[in-house]
Design an enzyme around this catalytic site. Structure first.
Site, PDB file in Angstrom:
ATOM      1  N   HIS A 156      88.196 179.659  32.790  1.00 34.60           N
ATOM      2  CA  HIS A 156      87.171 179.018  33.610  1.00 34.60           C
ATOM      3  C   HIS A 156      85.995 179.971  33.802  1.00 34.60           C
ATOM      4  O   HIS A 156      86.062 181.144  33.442  1.00 34.60           O
ATOM      5  CB  HIS A 156      87.741 178.614  34.971  1.00 34.60           C
ATOM      6  CG  HIS A 156      88.625 177.414  34.920  1.00 34.60           C
ATOM      7  ND1 HIS A 156      89.941 177.477  34.516  1.00 34.60           N
ATOM      8  CD2 HIS A 156      88.382 176.109  35.202  1.00 34.60           C
ATOM      9  CE1 HIS A 156      90.473 176.265  34.555  1.00 34.60           C
ATOM     10  NE2 HIS A 156      89.553 175.419  34.975  1.00 34.60           N
ATOM     11  N   LYS A 160      84.930 181.119  39.534  1.00 32.06           N
ATOM     12  CA  LYS A 160      86.137 180.478  40.053  1.00 32.06           C
ATOM     13  C   LYS A 160      86.952 181.473  40.878  1.00 32.06           C
ATOM     14  O   LYS A 160      87.222 182.587  40.429  1.00 32.06           O
ATOM     15  CB  LYS A 160      86.990 179.910  38.917  1.00 32.06           C
ATOM     16  CG  LYS A 160      88.185 179.092  39.399  1.00 32.06           C
ATOM     17  CD  LYS A 160      88.825 178.323  38.266  1.00 32.06           C
ATOM     18  CE  LYS A 160      90.044 177.541  38.725  1.00 32.06           C
ATOM     19  NZ  LYS A 160      89.722 176.544  39.761  1.00 32.06           N
ATOM     20  N   THR A 167      95.151 173.092  37.546  1.00 30.13           N
ATOM     21  CA  THR A 167      95.612 172.365  36.363  1.00 30.13           C
ATOM     22  C   THR A 167      96.683 173.157  35.619  1.00 30.13           C
ATOM     23  O   THR A 167      97.694 172.603  35.183  1.00 30.13           O
ATOM     24  CB  THR A 167      94.430 172.079  35.424  1.00 30.13           C
ATOM     25  OG1 THR A 167      93.460 171.288  36.126  1.00 30.13           O
ATOM     26  CG2 THR A 167      94.880 171.342  34.177  1.00 30.13           C
TER      27      THR A 167
END
Length: 267
Positions: A156, A160, A167
C-alpha cells in the site's frame, strides 16, 4: 431515495464516496460528518469532492448529520468506528463500514449491535475483485492441501498507518480456516534472522509500503516444482467506493444483521 451520510467526508476516500453518492440516482447525500478539528468544517461536500455545490456542509455535529439518515458509510479508523457504531445503531440508521484496523473486540461489538437489531455491512475491502479473491482462496487452499506453502504479500501507499492491511488479515483468516490453522498463532509476520526452515503449519504475512499504491494483494501457493499466485491490484479507490454504494442499496432493504460484501455481491 436512500438518505446517506458519509463519515470522514473530507478525506481522500470520503470525497470519493461523496462523489459516488451524488452520482447515484437511488441515493441522496444528506450528511457529511467530520471530526471537530477538520479544517474543512462548513465547506460544501460536493465542492470539496470536485463537483458542483450540493448544499450539504461538512459538519462535526453528529445529531445534525444523522437527523434524516437511512444509512451511514464509514471508511475511517477503528477508534472512530468503535465510538460511532453504538450511537448510529441507537438511531436505527444502517451502517456500511469499511474502516481499517478493526480488532476482534471491534468486530464482536458490531456483531452484538446486529443481534440487537442493527443493520450492518462490514468488510475490510468492498471491491468486487477482492471479494472474488476471498472466495477463490477459500476454495483453492483445501484443494491444494498441506503440500503447498502459503504466503500473503500486500503493498500500500506510504501513508497507510496499519499493517498488515485489513484485506490481508481477512485473507489470512480465510486461508487459516481452510487449512485448519489458527490465524492468531500460526501467522508469521515477516522473517528476520536465523528463523530456521519454514514449517508446514504457518502462513507468511508480509507488508510493503511505498509511493501511492492503492492496494495490491497476492496469495502465493508454493510447492516443489510449481507455484500458483492469485493477485488483485487496485488502481483506484473508486472500486471501493462503488462497492460501498452497492452495500448501501443492499442494507437499505435487508433484515437486521451483520453482513459482508460476499453476501452483498452474491458470491
Amino acid at each position: 431515495m436512500i438518505k446517506t451520510v458519509i463519515n470522514g467526508a473530507a478525506g481522500r476516500m470520503g470525497r470519493m464516496l461523496v462523489a459516488e453518492v451524488l452520482a447515484t440516482p437511488e441515493l441522496q447525500l444528506t450528511g457529511a460528518l467530520e471530526n471537530p478539528q477538520c479544517p474543512f468544517l462548513g465547506a460544501d461536500a460536493g465542492q470539496l469532492a470536485g463537483l458542483d455545490a450540493c448544499g450539504v456542509k461538512i459538519t462535526a455535529d453528529f445529531e445534525e448529520a444523522l437527523k434524516d439518515a437511512d444509512c451511514i458509510i464509514d471508511f475511517t479508523f477503528a477508534a472512530v468506528t468503535r465510538e460511532l457504531a453504538p450511537k448510529v445503531a441507537a438511531k436505527g440508521v444502517a451502517m456500511v463500514i469499511g474502516s481499517t484496523g478493526l480488532s476482534h473486540d471491534d468486530l464482536a461489538l458490531l456483531e452484538k449491535l446486529a443481534q440487537n437489531g442493527a443493520r450492518i455491512v462490514q468488510s475490510p475491502n468492498m471491491s468486487v475483485g477482492v471479494n472474488l479473491l476471498f472466495a477463490l482462496c477459500e476454495q483453492v487452499a483445501p484443494l491444494l492441501g498441506e503440500a503447498y506453502d502459503i504466503e500473503v504479500v500486500e503493498m500500500h501507499h506510504n501513508q497507510k498507518k496499519d499493517a498488515p492491511s485489513g484485506t490481508a488479515e481477512k485473507l489470512g483468516q480465510i486461508l487459516s480456516k481452510a487449512r485448519g490453522l489458527s490465524y492468531d498463532t500460526d501467522t508469521r509476520h515477516g522473517r528476520q534472522g536465523l528463523v530456521g526452515a519454514r514449517t508446514r503449519n504457518e502462513i507468511g504475512m508480509h507488508s510493503l509500503r511505498g509511493g501511492d499504491v492503492v492496494g495490491d494483494h497476492t496469495v502465493i501457493f508454493a510447492t516443489n516444482g510449481e507455484r500458483i499466485e492469485l493477485t488483485h491490484k487496485a488502481s483506484s479507490r473508486q472500486t471501493f467506493a462503488k462497492g460501498a454504494i452497492r452495500a448501501v442499496k443492499f442494507i437499505a432493504a435487508a433484515q437486521p444483521g451483520k453482513y459482508d460484501m460476499r453476501q452483498v455481491l452474491g458470491i
